[in-house]
Design an enzyme around this catalytic site. Structure first.
Site, PDB file in Angstrom:
ATOM      1  N   HIS A   1      -0.183   2.426  10.036  1.00 41.36           N
ATOM      2  CA  HIS A   1      -0.532   3.518  10.018  1.00 41.36           C
ATOM      3  C   HIS A   1      -0.851   3.857   8.435  1.00 41.36           C
ATOM      4  O   HIS A   1      -0.099   3.006   7.503  1.00 41.36           O
ATOM      5  CB  HIS A   1       1.247   4.688  10.562  1.00 41.36           C
ATOM      6  CG  HIS A   1       0.258   6.047  10.196  1.00 41.36           C
ATOM      7  ND1 HIS A   1       0.254   6.857   9.717  1.00 41.36           N
ATOM      8  CD2 HIS A   1       0.235   6.437  12.202  1.00 41.36           C
ATOM      9  CE1 HIS A   1      -0.061   7.961   9.967  1.00 41.36           C
ATOM     10  NE2 HIS A   1       0.182   7.733  11.638  1.00 41.36           N
TER      11      HIS A   1
ATOM     12  N   ASP B   1       1.871   6.116  19.001  1.00 38.64           N
ATOM     13  CA  ASP B   1       1.034   5.678  20.030  1.00 38.64           C
ATOM     14  C   ASP B   1       1.589   3.992  21.059  1.00 38.64           C
ATOM     15  O   ASP B   1       1.070   3.746  22.386  1.00 38.64           O
ATOM     16  CB  ASP B   1      -0.079   4.903  20.197  1.00 38.64           C
ATOM     17  CG  ASP B   1      -1.472   6.250  19.646  1.00 38.64           C
ATOM     18  OD1 ASP B   1      -0.758   6.777  20.082  1.00 38.64           O
ATOM     19  OD2 ASP B   1      -2.163   6.226  18.888  1.00 38.64           O
TER      20      ASP B   1
HETATM   21  N1  CMC Z   1      -2.457  -5.277  13.950  1.00 38.81           N
HETATM   22  C1  CMC Z   1      -2.856  -6.123  12.348  1.00 38.81           C
HETATM   23  N2  CMC Z   1      -3.415  -5.888  11.528  1.00 38.81           N
HETATM   24  C2  CMC Z   1      -3.064  -4.544  11.041  1.00 38.81           C
HETATM   25  C3  CMC Z   1      -2.502  -3.933  11.692  1.00 38.81           C
HETATM   26  C4  CMC Z   1      -2.513  -3.938  13.081  1.00 38.81           C
HETATM   27  N3  CMC Z   1      -2.615  -3.330  13.991  1.00 38.81           N
HETATM   28  N4  CMC Z   1      -2.395  -2.836  11.252  1.00 38.81           N
HETATM   29  C5  CMC Z   1      -3.154  -2.839   9.604  1.00 38.81           C
HETATM   30  N5  CMC Z   1      -3.205  -4.286   9.925  1.00 38.81           N
HETATM   31  C6  CMC Z   1      -4.028  -4.973   8.660  1.00 38.81           C
HETATM   32  C7  CMC Z   1      -4.992  -5.138   8.513  1.00 38.81           C
HETATM   33  O1  CMC Z   1      -5.134  -6.170   8.544  1.00 38.81           O
HETATM   34  C8  CMC Z   1      -5.102  -5.663   6.984  1.00 38.81           C
HETATM   35  O2  CMC Z   1      -4.737  -6.444   6.370  1.00 38.81           O
HETATM   36  P1  CMC Z   1      -5.267  -6.404   4.808  1.00 38.81           P
HETATM   37  O3  CMC Z   1      -4.803  -6.043   3.365  1.00 38.81           O
HETATM   38  O4  CMC Z   1      -4.565  -8.427   4.876  1.00 38.81           O
HETATM   39  O5  CMC Z   1      -6.641  -6.690   4.380  1.00 38.81           O
HETATM   40  C9  CMC Z   1      -3.558  -3.973   6.501  1.00 38.81           C
HETATM   41  O6  CMC Z   1      -2.944  -4.295   7.330  1.00 38.81           O
HETATM   42  C10 CMC Z   1      -3.660  -3.109   6.148  1.00 38.81           C
HETATM   43  O7  CMC Z   1      -4.359  -2.576   6.695  1.00 38.81           O
HETATM   44  P2  CMC Z   1      -5.715  -1.492   6.510  1.00 38.81           P
HETATM   45  O8  CMC Z   1      -6.822  -1.180   7.739  1.00 38.81           O
HETATM   46  O9  CMC Z   1      -5.978  -1.113   5.452  1.00 38.81           O
HETATM   47  O10 CMC Z   1      -4.663   0.310   7.319  1.00 38.81           O
HETATM   48  P3  CMC Z   1      -5.293   1.230   7.092  1.00 38.81           P
HETATM   49  O11 CMC Z   1      -4.596   2.553   6.839  1.00 38.81           O
HETATM   50  O12 CMC Z   1      -6.618   1.637   6.774  1.00 38.81           O
HETATM   51  O13 CMC Z   1      -5.183   1.633   9.002  1.00 38.81           O
HETATM   52  C11 CMC Z   1      -4.811   1.962  11.553  1.00 38.81           C
HETATM   53  C12 CMC Z   1      -4.171   1.920   9.436  1.00 38.81           C
HETATM   54  C13 CMC Z   1      -3.442   2.296  11.907  1.00 38.81           C
HETATM   55  C14 CMC Z   1      -5.561   1.908  11.514  1.00 38.81           C
HETATM   56  C15 CMC Z   1      -4.609   0.533  11.321  1.00 38.81           C
HETATM   57  O14 CMC Z   1      -3.142  -0.211  11.425  1.00 38.81           O
HETATM   58  C16 CMC Z   1      -4.498   0.215  12.882  1.00 38.81           C
HETATM   59  O15 CMC Z   1      -5.933  -0.297  13.303  1.00 38.81           O
HETATM   60  N6  CMC Z   1      -3.708  -0.002  13.348  1.00 38.81           N
HETATM   61  C17 CMC Z   1      -3.424  -0.455  15.173  1.00 38.81           C
HETATM   62  C18 CMC Z   1      -4.240   1.370  15.695  1.00 38.81           C
HETATM   63  C19 CMC Z   1      -3.812   2.060  15.941  1.00 38.81           C
HETATM   64  O16 CMC Z   1      -2.778   1.954  16.103  1.00 38.81           O
HETATM   65  N7  CMC Z   1      -4.336   3.343  15.462  1.00 38.81           N
HETATM   66  C20 CMC Z   1      -2.936   4.455  16.058  1.00 38.81           C
HETATM   67  C21 CMC Z   1      -2.444   5.215  14.613  1.00 38.81           C
HETATM   68  S1  CMC Z   1      -1.288   6.336  14.950  1.00 38.81           S
HETATM   69  C22 CMC Z   1      -1.387   7.783  15.727  1.00 38.81           C
HETATM   70  C23 CMC Z   1      -3.182   8.033  15.295  1.00 38.81           C
HETATM   71  O17 CMC Z   1      -3.592   8.002  14.557  1.00 38.81           O
HETATM   72  O18 CMC Z   1      -4.018   8.303  16.250  1.00 38.81           O
END
Ligand code: CMC
Length: 426
Positions: free
Chosen positions: A303, A360
């Site tokens: 998140h 989720d």
């Molecule tokens: N699985 C594997 N690696 C992950 C995940 C994941 N679900 N989420 C983040 N990471 C890693 C990402 O690869 C990055 O690694 P590095 O620092 O080595 O590059 C690090 O963690 C930080 O991630 P980010 O993508 O920069 O984080 P963000 O804040 O931009 O994205 C997120 C947040 C929710 C989009 C992301 O965690 C994600 O894609 N999660 C899976 C989708 C999901 O469950 N979404 C629902 C979010 S909660 C409800 C809502 O908003 O609707």
């Protein structure tokens, strides 16, 4: 007043600090460009406060979520969705008479315009229910037009939006399975009406199981608001140009659909199914999620704001156990989910990046137990989020700092070049 000082090319500039009621501090950079010629660069807006808001407070490090000051744990599973919706929209809990009137009005305004009901006949059988929802909500402004400068009827539009979003959702499902539409009744709660519209038959009385009604109320409240997330920011962005509330909210529905946002609940279920069909080897998928050259991520994990357990996922995890026990359900996908969570939470990659299950991760398992089809999970999220979007729309319109939202950019394209005359283009 406290100031932040920036040194730019040897010259010192001071900017005021803004304080929130929960000790959050922001640098007010509204005069940054004017005084220094600089702009900020913050893709994804992780460090940018776009507004001041009195709706929802999140402390992501400590896993805290409050609506209008009330901890989420004291609302979800404790009050009906419609009471929470009133709190969200109007900033306070209703009195008993206000609550009864509000609940009645939500039902009386929940009938989709008769001409609009015909739309359901013309969507492709392949249409995703989120697709149908966003276009139906957008079309509402054609059936209930209003002057965006004159908001004297805004309460009526709000009741229509909250009331009809569940009717549209249920009708799109009934249409997809070839069943007649069922209409809502004033003697049912919001959640009970939705379940009745989904699952009743006109041939006999349908008694909504209390366990299902309570679980749905809780789920919808958990989804109700989450401050400046992608869909809410979208609603605010569209509203800032003085677009009407239906147009603004339908844009929010489209933003919610993406799998990194609300679409994650559907993606989680599909992921669990895939793991289960692949022999249930969760470690294999945890390893896959860590590979930078593979697009696979653990859906329902991570998140932007929470670097701790998402308080909504804590509530949901317990609710899944309670509801499954009460309904006598056994779902093998729940076992896969629990094992996946265990393995991921012990893995260094997830520990270092503070990746925890989000809202989720378990919501889909619960929706599945209620009989909701997987492709409708994000629609349920949208129904729950509707009062939140509306609250932000109202707050933004009343904000004395309101300006059309218009970020800047850093141009990295070609510098000036000249067109050489070419007759092919004539
Ligand atoms: N699985 C594997 N690696 C992950 C995940 C994941 N679900 N989420 C983040 N990471 C890693 C990402 O690869 C990055 O690694 P590095 O620092 O080595 O590059 C690090 O963690 C930080 O991630 P980010 O993508 O920069 O984080 P963000 O804040 O931009 O994205 C997120 C947040 C929710 C989009 C992301 O965690 C994600 O894609 N999660 C899976 C989708 C999901 O469950 N979404 C629902 C979010 S909660 C409800 C809502 O908003 O609707």
């Amino acid at each position: 007043m406290d100031k932040a000082k920036f040194l730019v090319s040897g010259k010192e500039y001071e900017f005021p600090l803004l304080n929130g009621t929960e000790n959050e501090v922001a640098v007010d950079i509204r005069k940054l460009r004017e005084s220094t010629g600089l702009i900020t660069y913050d893709p994804g807006y992780g460090n940018t406060g776009s507004c001041r808001s009195a709706i929802t407070f999140i402390d992501g490090d400590n896993g805290i979520l409050r609506y209008r000051g009330y901890p989420i744990e004291e609302l979800a599973g404790q009050i009906r969705f419609s009471a929470a919706a009133y709190l969200m929209v109007y900033g306070r809990l209703p009195s008993e008479s206000e609550f009864l009137e509000w609940r009645k009005q939500l039902t009386l305004n929940s009938f989709v315009h008769a001409s609009q009901v015909n739309f359901f006949d013309n969507y492709s059988a392949l249409a995703h229910p989120m697709n149908i929802l966003s276009s139906m909500v957008s079309s509402m402004s054609a059936f209930y037009p209003y002057d965006a400068e004159d908001e004297s009827d805004i309460d009526l539009h709000i009741r229509r939006l909250i009331g009809q979003v569940k009717t549209i959702a249920a009708f799109s499902y009934r249409k997809s399975v070839g069943l007649p539409y069922i209409y809502p009744r004033t003697d049912h709660s919001y959640a009970a009406n939705f379940l009745r519209m989904m699952f009743a038959t006109p041939a006999e009385e349908y008694v909504v199981p209390k366990v299902m009604e309570n679980a749905l109320d809780m789920l919808l409240i958990l989804h109700m608001d989450h401050e400046q997330n992608c869909s809410t920011s979208t609603v605010r962005m569209v509203a800032s140009s003085m677009s009407n509330i239906y147009a603004s909210v339908s844009a929010g529905i489209s933003a919610l659909w993406g799998r990194l946002h609300g679409g994650a609940n559907e993606a989680v279920l599909n992921m669990l199914q895939r793991i289960s069909e692949d022999g249930g080897n969760v470690s294999k998928y945890v390893e896959l999620a860590k590979k930078k050259d593979d697009p696979f991520r653990l859906m329902g994990f991570g998140h932007r704001v929470y670097k701790n357990f998402d308080p909504r996922s804590r509530i949901l995890k317990k609710a899944v156990d309670d509801v499954f026990n009460e309904m006598g359900i056994h779902d093998p996908l729940l076992g896969v989910a629990r094992e996946l969570e265990d393995v991921a939470l012990k893995d260094d990659f997830f520990i270092q990046r503070k990746l925890y299950p989000n809202v989720d991760f378990y919501s889909g398992i619960l929706y599945r137990a209620l009989g909701i089809p997987t492709e409708m999970f994000t629609v349920l999220f949208a129904i729950g989020r509707m009062p939140g979007w509306i609250a932000h729309w109202l707050e933004m319109r009343a904000d004395p700092d309101l300006r059309i939202q218009r970020p800047r950019q850093i141009y990295i394209g070609e510098t000036k070049r000249h067109y050489e005359k070419n007759d092919t283009f004539l």
